[in-house]
Write an enzyme that holds these catalytic residues in place. Sequence first.
Site, PDB file in Angstrom:
ATOM      1  N   LYS A 141     -11.428 -10.701  12.407  1.00  0.00           N
ATOM      2  CA  LYS A 141     -10.466 -11.755  12.023  1.00  0.00           C
ATOM      3  C   LYS A 141      -9.958 -12.608  13.185  1.00  0.00           C
ATOM      4  O   LYS A 141      -8.813 -13.085  13.145  1.00  0.00           O
ATOM      5  CB  LYS A 141      -9.284 -11.127  11.275  1.00  0.00           C
ATOM      6  CG  LYS A 141      -9.658 -10.690   9.866  1.00  0.00           C
ATOM      7  CD  LYS A 141      -8.430 -10.505   9.047  1.00  0.00           C
ATOM      8  CE  LYS A 141      -8.701 -10.650   7.571  1.00  0.00           C
ATOM      9  NZ  LYS A 141      -7.501 -10.601   6.761  1.00  0.00           N
TER      10      LYS A 141
ATOM     11  N   GLN B 160      -8.815   4.474   6.075  1.00  0.00           N
ATOM     12  CA  GLN B 160      -7.475   4.299   6.638  1.00  0.00           C
ATOM     13  C   GLN B 160      -7.626   4.006   8.143  1.00  0.00           C
ATOM     14  O   GLN B 160      -8.611   3.423   8.547  1.00  0.00           O
ATOM     15  CB  GLN B 160      -6.583   5.520   6.385  1.00  0.00           C
ATOM     16  CG  GLN B 160      -6.147   5.662   4.925  1.00  0.00           C
ATOM     17  CD  GLN B 160      -7.225   6.224   4.017  1.00  0.00           C
ATOM     18  OE1 GLN B 160      -7.853   7.200   4.338  1.00  0.00           O
ATOM     19  NE2 GLN B 160      -7.423   5.604   2.881  1.00  0.00           N
TER      20      GLN B 160
ATOM     21  N   ARG C  55      -0.394  -5.141  -2.619  1.00  0.00           N
ATOM     22  CA  ARG C  55       0.897  -5.364  -1.941  1.00  0.00           C
ATOM     23  C   ARG C  55       0.705  -6.272  -0.719  1.00  0.00           C
ATOM     24  O   ARG C  55      -0.295  -6.143  -0.006  1.00  0.00           O
ATOM     25  CB  ARG C  55       1.462  -4.023  -1.431  1.00  0.00           C
ATOM     26  CG  ARG C  55       1.915  -3.098  -2.533  1.00  0.00           C
ATOM     27  CD  ARG C  55       2.462  -1.800  -1.953  1.00  0.00           C
ATOM     28  NE  ARG C  55       1.405  -0.943  -1.418  1.00  0.00           N
ATOM     29  CZ  ARG C  55       1.623   0.225  -0.849  1.00  0.00           C
ATOM     30  NH1 ARG C  55       2.847   0.676  -0.708  1.00  0.00           N
ATOM     31  NH2 ARG C  55       0.623   0.952  -0.405  1.00  0.00           N
ATOM     32  N   PRO C  56       1.697  -7.176  -0.433  1.00  0.00           N
ATOM     33  CA  PRO C  56       1.595  -7.962   0.803  1.00  0.00           C
ATOM     34  C   PRO C  56       1.690  -7.024   2.002  1.00  0.00           C
ATOM     35  O   PRO C  56       2.502  -6.100   2.006  1.00  0.00           O
ATOM     36  CB  PRO C  56       2.804  -8.909   0.752  1.00  0.00           C
ATOM     37  CG  PRO C  56       3.668  -8.430  -0.343  1.00  0.00           C
ATOM     38  CD  PRO C  56       2.901  -7.492  -1.217  1.00  0.00           C
TER      39      PRO C  56
ATOM     40  N   GLY D 148      -9.692   0.810   0.528  1.00  0.00           N
ATOM     41  CA  GLY D 148     -10.264  -0.364  -0.126  1.00  0.00           C
ATOM     42  C   GLY D 148     -11.099  -1.111   0.886  1.00  0.00           C
ATOM     43  O   GLY D 148     -10.567  -1.743   1.778  1.00  0.00           O
ATOM     44  N   HIS D 149     -12.414  -0.966   0.798  1.00  0.00           N
ATOM     45  CA  HIS D 149     -13.297  -1.598   1.781  1.00  0.00           C
ATOM     46  C   HIS D 149     -13.988  -2.798   1.141  1.00  0.00           C
ATOM     47  O   HIS D 149     -14.712  -2.653   0.166  1.00  0.00           O
ATOM     48  CB  HIS D 149     -14.312  -0.578   2.303  1.00  0.00           C
ATOM     49  CG  HIS D 149     -13.669   0.530   3.075  1.00  0.00           C
ATOM     50  ND1 HIS D 149     -14.320   1.657   3.494  1.00  0.00           N
ATOM     51  CD2 HIS D 149     -12.392   0.667   3.518  1.00  0.00           C
ATOM     52  CE1 HIS D 149     -13.475   2.442   4.167  1.00  0.00           C
ATOM     53  NE2 HIS D 149     -12.303   1.861   4.181  1.00  0.00           N
TER      54      HIS D 149
ATOM     55  N   THR E  72      -1.149   9.075   5.872  1.00  0.00           N
ATOM     56  CA  THR E  72      -1.837   9.613   4.702  1.00  0.00           C
ATOM     57  C   THR E  72      -2.036  11.118   4.927  1.00  0.00           C
ATOM     58  O   THR E  72      -1.626  11.653   5.965  1.00  0.00           O
ATOM     59  CB  THR E  72      -3.154   8.856   4.440  1.00  0.00           C
ATOM     60  OG1 THR E  72      -3.676   9.263   3.167  1.00  0.00           O
ATOM     61  CG2 THR E  72      -4.189   9.086   5.535  1.00  0.00           C
TER      62      THR E  72
ATOM     63  N   GLY F  28      -5.110   1.074   9.211  1.00  0.00           N
ATOM     64  CA  GLY F  28      -6.023   0.755   8.113  1.00  0.00           C
ATOM     65  C   GLY F  28      -6.156  -0.749   7.944  1.00  0.00           C
ATOM     66  O   GLY F  28      -5.496  -1.523   8.650  1.00  0.00           O
ATOM     67  N   ASP F  29      -7.060  -1.150   7.049  1.00  0.00           N
ATOM     68  CA  ASP F  29      -7.278  -2.567   6.734  1.00  0.00           C
ATOM     69  C   ASP F  29      -7.750  -3.368   7.941  1.00  0.00           C
ATOM     70  O   ASP F  29      -7.458  -4.560   8.051  1.00  0.00           O
ATOM     71  CB  ASP F  29      -6.002  -3.219   6.160  1.00  0.00           C
ATOM     72  CG  ASP F  29      -5.468  -2.448   4.970  1.00  0.00           C
ATOM     73  OD1 ASP F  29      -6.292  -1.992   4.165  1.00  0.00           O
ATOM     74  OD2 ASP F  29      -4.240  -2.278   4.867  1.00  0.00           O
TER      75      ASP F  29
ATOM     76  N   LYS G 207     -13.056  -2.461   8.300  1.00  0.00           N
ATOM     77  CA  LYS G 207     -14.122  -1.476   8.539  1.00  0.00           C
ATOM     78  C   LYS G 207     -15.307  -1.709   7.624  1.00  0.00           C
ATOM     79  O   LYS G 207     -16.454  -1.581   8.023  1.00  0.00           O
ATOM     80  CB  LYS G 207     -13.597  -0.046   8.326  1.00  0.00           C
ATOM     81  CG  LYS G 207     -12.594   0.402   9.371  1.00  0.00           C
ATOM     82  CD  LYS G 207     -12.090   1.805   9.102  1.00  0.00           C
ATOM     83  CE  LYS G 207     -11.248   1.905   7.855  1.00  0.00           C
ATOM     84  NZ  LYS G 207      -9.962   1.210   7.905  1.00  0.00           N
ATOM     85  N   GLY G 208     -15.008  -2.077   6.355  1.00  0.00           N
ATOM     86  CA  GLY G 208     -16.069  -2.239   5.353  1.00  0.00           C
ATOM     87  C   GLY G 208     -17.114  -3.234   5.800  1.00  0.00           C
ATOM     88  O   GLY G 208     -18.305  -2.970   5.736  1.00  0.00           O
TER      89      GLY G 208
ATOM     90  N   GLY H  29     -15.197 -14.372  10.344  1.00  0.00           N
ATOM     91  CA  GLY H  29     -15.168 -14.716   8.924  1.00  0.00           C
ATOM     92  C   GLY H  29     -15.710 -13.555   8.125  1.00  0.00           C
ATOM     93  O   GLY H  29     -16.271 -12.614   8.696  1.00  0.00           O
TER      94      GLY H  29
END
Length: 432
Positions: A336, A225, A308-309, A40-41, A240, A12-13, A16-17, A422
């Site tokens: 990224k 996810q 959370r980190p 969270g997208h 999940t 996840g993270d 995707k968004g 970016g």
Amino acid sequence: MPLTIVIGTQWGDEGKGRIVDLLSAEAQLVARYSGGDNAGHTVTVGRDIFKLHQIPSGIIHAHTVSVLGNGMVINPNTLSAEIDLLTQNGIHVSPQRLAISHAAHLITPMHRLLDQAQDEARGASKIGTTGRGIGPAYVDKAARRGLRAQDILDPASFREKLTAHVQDVKRQMQLFFGSDVTDEQSLIEEYAAKAISLAPYIRDTGALVRDYLSRGMHVLAEGAQGTLLDLDQGTYPYVTSSCTTAAGVFSGLGIGVQQAGRVVGITKAFQTRVGSGPFPTELLDETAGRLRGSGANPWDEFGTTTGRPRRVGWLDGVLLRYAVAVNGVSELALTKLDILSGFSVIKICTAYRVRGKDYEALPDGLQTQQMQTYQPVYEELHGWEGDIRDVRRWEDLPSQAQQYVHRIAQIAGVPVRMVSVGPEREQVIYLA
Ligand code: IMP
């Protein structure tokens, strides 16, 4: 092929968004098919930053219709808040633009309480869930006692089912965790009011998506996810409770498998994970701090949903190959890459050393216990100096960055078609 599937290849993270936001420009319908508000997208459009948890990121494009599919678990409280927030930010949300599957299951505040109490009770082996009630809602679905969106359409019987559910979880909380739930009457009233306000959005979304596909319209399935959090294919039990892989698109939206054409695997240029579970390439030194960021920027590695980190590490090529195979990924979108600027050396894990031997594929499958003992075998690549956030053409990327992207494609066995440098919409390099 009219269906494009967007899948996270990691935990996840992956970003995707922002990729769904770009691909939605060419889609008529964008659908989420699994998970709930644990996702969270984040999408950045100029000075606006949208953090979406349930509604597909495609909603930001005015021409699209958004679908919350039957494979999802939906929280009416947070969904209403998300609709309000989008509306306040000038995004039009109406039943013409947003459809909720009648067969999607509902998350209640009681599921959240249960989720948090259960994870806490696991002690040292806790999963580190988002505490959003995802697991307990899917448990009720599998046990055939869940509340479905269609139940909302008959408010009187919905209140009765809701009351029975609240009483049932209240008893469980008392019995197993010694904690009481007080004021459940106002909880029921508030929740029922929010749920009933969603009634105009509820419909047969399977028929809707099939209709779009049969008319040759472009449908985008937005994964939530990531592959390694899939209930079956992930690092169980640190996963999940839904099917996050490409296979989940078909059961989670109610469409036939022959529709699959393009499967875009989203891969961050390094690896991150929130919550517990194996992470062979995890870094715990100062490099981790550099990759994670301080938390001052919205793109730093802190959870969109929980703050959370995130745990961070070098890109894991073994797991990437696994994700490509499990999902039938046809191309990658790398996110990224800009974060790696300034590192003199960039590492990528190409194999695991297990019992003195190197393996390019998982020797025992994705088995959590074994994975904890695997030693990553790294290949070292030269890094690059200078900021690449303004680069828009492949040929303008430093040669070392090009080599890193090439190597990822080689390891994955599929081409990289997009590289993001970016968070802004235009900070993307398209490859032929
Ligand atoms: P749950 O989905 O809340 O039950 O959490 C189960 C595991 O999945 C935990 O390790 C969470 O941190 C992780 N998880 C759930 N949703 C996301 C997500 O959207 N991004 C990253 N990790 C997630």
